[in-house]
Design a protein around this motif. Structure first.
Motif, short mmCIF file in Angstrom:
data_model
loop_
_atom_site.label_atom_id
_atom_site.label_comp_id
_atom_site.label_asym_id
_atom_site.label_seq_id
_atom_site.Cartn_x
_atom_site.Cartn_y
_atom_site.Cartn_z
N UNK A 235 41.32 -68.24 13.73
CA UNK A 235 40.04 -68.86 14.06
C UNK A 235 38.91 -68.16 13.32
N UNK A 236 37.76 -68.83 13.18
CA UNK A 236 36.61 -68.17 12.54
C UNK A 236 36.02 -67.11 13.45
N UNK A 237 35.20 -66.26 12.86
CA UNK A 237 34.48 -65.25 13.64
C UNK A 237 33.33 -65.89 14.40
N UNK A 238 32.97 -65.34 15.53
CA UNK A 238 31.84 -65.89 16.28
C UNK A 238 30.54 -65.63 15.55
N UNK A 239 29.45 -66.24 15.99
CA UNK A 239 28.14 -66.00 15.35
C UNK A 239 27.77 -64.51 15.39
N UNK A 240 26.94 -64.09 14.44
CA UNK A 240 26.48 -62.70 14.38
C UNK A 240 25.68 -62.38 15.65
N UNK A 241 26.01 -61.29 16.31
CA UNK A 241 25.25 -60.92 17.52
C UNK A 241 23.78 -60.68 17.17
N UNK A 242 22.92 -61.06 18.07
CA UNK A 242 21.49 -60.91 17.83
C UNK A 242 21.08 -59.44 17.84
N UNK A 243 20.26 -59.07 16.87
CA UNK A 243 19.71 -57.71 16.81
C UNK A 243 18.20 -57.81 16.71
N UNK A 244 17.56 -57.28 17.66
CA UNK A 244 16.12 -57.31 17.63
C UNK A 244 15.58 -58.68 18.01
N UNK A 249 21.56 -66.24 15.66
CA UNK A 249 22.43 -67.07 14.85
C UNK A 249 23.42 -67.81 15.75
N UNK A 250 23.73 -69.05 15.36
CA UNK A 250 24.68 -69.84 16.15
C UNK A 250 25.83 -70.37 15.30
N UNK A 251 25.93 -69.89 14.05
CA UNK A 251 26.93 -70.43 13.13
C UNK A 251 28.19 -69.58 13.09
N UNK A 252 29.34 -70.27 12.98
CA UNK A 252 30.63 -69.59 12.84
C UNK A 252 30.69 -68.87 11.51
N UNK A 253 31.55 -67.85 11.43
CA UNK A 253 31.68 -67.05 10.21
C UNK A 253 33.14 -66.93 9.80
N UNK A 254 33.34 -66.58 8.54
CA UNK A 254 34.68 -66.29 8.03
C UNK A 254 34.73 -64.86 7.54
N UNK A 255 35.92 -64.29 7.52
CA UNK A 255 36.11 -62.93 7.07
C UNK A 255 37.59 -62.64 6.92
N UNK A 304 31.40 -73.62 8.62
CA UNK A 304 30.47 -72.48 8.61
C UNK A 304 29.05 -72.95 8.94
N UNK A 305 28.84 -74.26 8.96
CA UNK A 305 27.55 -74.81 9.36
C UNK A 305 27.59 -75.35 10.79
N UNK A 306 28.64 -74.99 11.50
CA UNK A 306 28.80 -75.45 12.88
C UNK A 306 28.78 -74.26 13.85
N UNK A 307 28.44 -74.55 15.08
CA UNK A 307 28.43 -73.49 16.09
C UNK A 307 29.71 -73.48 16.91
N UNK A 308 30.57 -74.50 16.73
CA UNK A 308 31.84 -74.55 17.46
C UNK A 308 32.89 -75.18 16.57
N UNK A 309 34.14 -74.82 16.79
CA UNK A 309 35.23 -75.39 15.99
C UNK A 309 35.44 -76.86 16.34
N UNK A 310 36.03 -77.57 15.41
CA UNK A 310 36.39 -78.95 15.66
C UNK A 310 37.56 -79.01 16.65
N UNK A 311 37.76 -80.17 17.25
CA UNK A 311 38.84 -80.34 18.22
C UNK A 311 40.20 -80.25 17.53
N UNK A 312 41.22 -79.92 18.29
CA UNK A 312 42.58 -79.86 17.76
C UNK A 312 43.07 -81.26 17.38
#
Length: 430
Positions: A235-244, A249-255, A304-312
């Motif tokens: 699965x993709x990484x969750x959005x970057x935790x807020x700092x300050x 951010x609400x977008x999924x990430x890859x790594x 990566x422009x979405x805040x949640x994964x697509x359905x199965x």
């Protein structure tokens, strides 16, 4: 009731959608001409064989009816569907099959003609392409929507549009966009809902699949080997935790370890256990069978422009025994409890559209129209579909009937008949 009496009743049923009584004779003559066993089914041969003693006058009336008269294609196609639909009813459900077909053309003046992929030739060439949706069941199928694809250079050329009579509101649309509009129109017309089937030319478009889902429909569509998905457990990484301060951010990430894979990579990495031999129907010579595997995945396109994964969804892989790599890939929104046999059966129902186009081209001259205009192109196709609809209803209502048993008798041409454009001293045709 005799076959020809049924044909008369059917043509009268279609005439009710024309709008003007003076168009009825031309519709009857054109449709009966399309059913004749003649090699070419453009307007002149139809005129010559439906009224051999008055070919010129008949040619003019048929040409006006097809190229100039403003009757509604959608109204005629709706009448065809209403006639055929009861005979198509089947316990295994309905399917809406999306596809396109090409017609090789020379020159550049026929509406929509351009150098593009032509399925009939299997390569890029000068041709016209039309997009269609067919209503199908296990018993048969009939096109219910049909529209010419207008390439960008045509859509932006005001002079060519004017000469070809392209409607002013007909803007450029991709083939998947045309198909989505046809599907929406089918819903408005209350066509029995079905699973949408399409090849990879449509299924690879995420917007096309999303559009089908937004309509509340299921699909089983082809995709290309490079289409990316998230296998279960990845699965993709969750959005970057807020700092300050600031907007979080609400977008999924890859790594590393959180990257999607192409469906080919997924298939090649599977063990042999998930693959099973499945039979899906009886062919003309033998039972059609191949080796398949189905697994749950999540499509990964632009997430990566979405805040949640697509359905199965289901990823269906066809890998015939002995082949070095998989043959085909499909995505399906069939229920999670569907069996492999059910998914294969539904996906493989797309073969019906191939039968539609084969009969429409070989039996009824779908590609024989010689005019250049938008209206004539669609009117001719509508009438070809109309006579094909009668053939389908005959086959379904009388399973023992011979193919084309209601075919009208061909009238002999007069000894002095000359085709339009022939030399005056040419030998007469038999």
């Amino acid at each position: 009731m005799s076959d020809l009496a049924e044909l008369d009743e059917y043509l009268e049923h279609l005439c009710a959608a024309l709008g003007h009584a003076d168009r009825r004779v031309s519709l009857r003559d054109y449709c009966q001409g399309l059913m004749l066993p003649i090699a070419r089914k453009s307007i002149e041969p139809l005129a010559a064989h439906t009224d051999p003693m008055h070919v010129c006058a008949k040619h003019q009336s048929l040409h006006h009816f097809v190229a100039k008269s403003t009757w509604s294609d959608s109204a005629i196609l709706e009448s065809v569907r209403n006639w055929v639909q009861p005979a198509l009813a089947c316990e295994t459900g309905h399917y809406w099959i999306v596809d396109d077909t090409g017609f090789p053309k020379k020159g550049k003046h026929s509406v929509g003609v351009a150098r593009q992929y032509c399925g009939q030739l299997g390569k890029q060439d000068n041709c016209q392409v039309a997009v269609s949706v067919s209503l199908a069941t296990e018993l048969g199928s009939i096109p219910i929507a049909y529209q010419l694809y207008l390439p960008k250079d045509w859509a932006s050329d005001a002079e060519r549009r004017r000469k070809a009579g392209v409607p002013e509101d007909q803007a450029f649309a991709t083939k998947p966009e045309i198909a989505l509009e046809q599907l929406r129109a089918a819903i408005v017309a209350k066509v029995p809902p079905g699973v949408v089937l399409a090849d990879a030319g449509y299924g690879d478009e995420t917007a096309f699949r999303d559009g089908i889902t937004e309509m509340g429909l299921l699909y089983a569509v082809g995709i290309r080997p490079g289409t990316t998905v998230w296998p279960l457990g990845v699965s993709p990484l969750p959005p970057i935790p807020q700092k300050g301060r600031g907007r979080p951010s609400s977008l999924l990430r890859r790594g590393p370890g959180h990257e999607p894979a192409s469906v080919k990579e997924v298939a090649m990495g599977l063990p042999t256990d998930p693959y099973q031999q499945v039979n899906w129907r009886e062919g003309s010579n033998s039972t059609l069978s191949s080796r398949f595997a189905a697994l749950r995945v999540r499509p990964a396109h632009r997430d990566i422009w979405r805040s949640a994964q697509r359905a199965e969804e289901w990823l269906l892989i066809e890998w015939p025994e002995g082949d070095a790599e998989p043959l085909k890939y499909f995505l399906s929104t069939a229920p999670s409890g569907a069996t492999l046999e059910q998914i294969v059966f539904v996906t493989k129902m797309r073969w019906r559209i191939e039968r539609d186009y084969q009969d429409l081209k070989q039996e009824f001259g779908l590609g024989h129209y010689e005019g250049r205009g938008w209206q004539g192109f669609h009117h001719h196709a509508t009438l070809c579909i109309a006579v094909y609809g009668f053939l389908i209803s005959q086959r379904l209502n009388d399973r023992g009937a011979k193919k084309n048993s209601a075919q009208p008798k061909i009238a002999p041409l007069p000894d002095n008949y000359l085709a339009r454009g022939s030399r005056a001293n040419a030998a007469p045709r038999a």
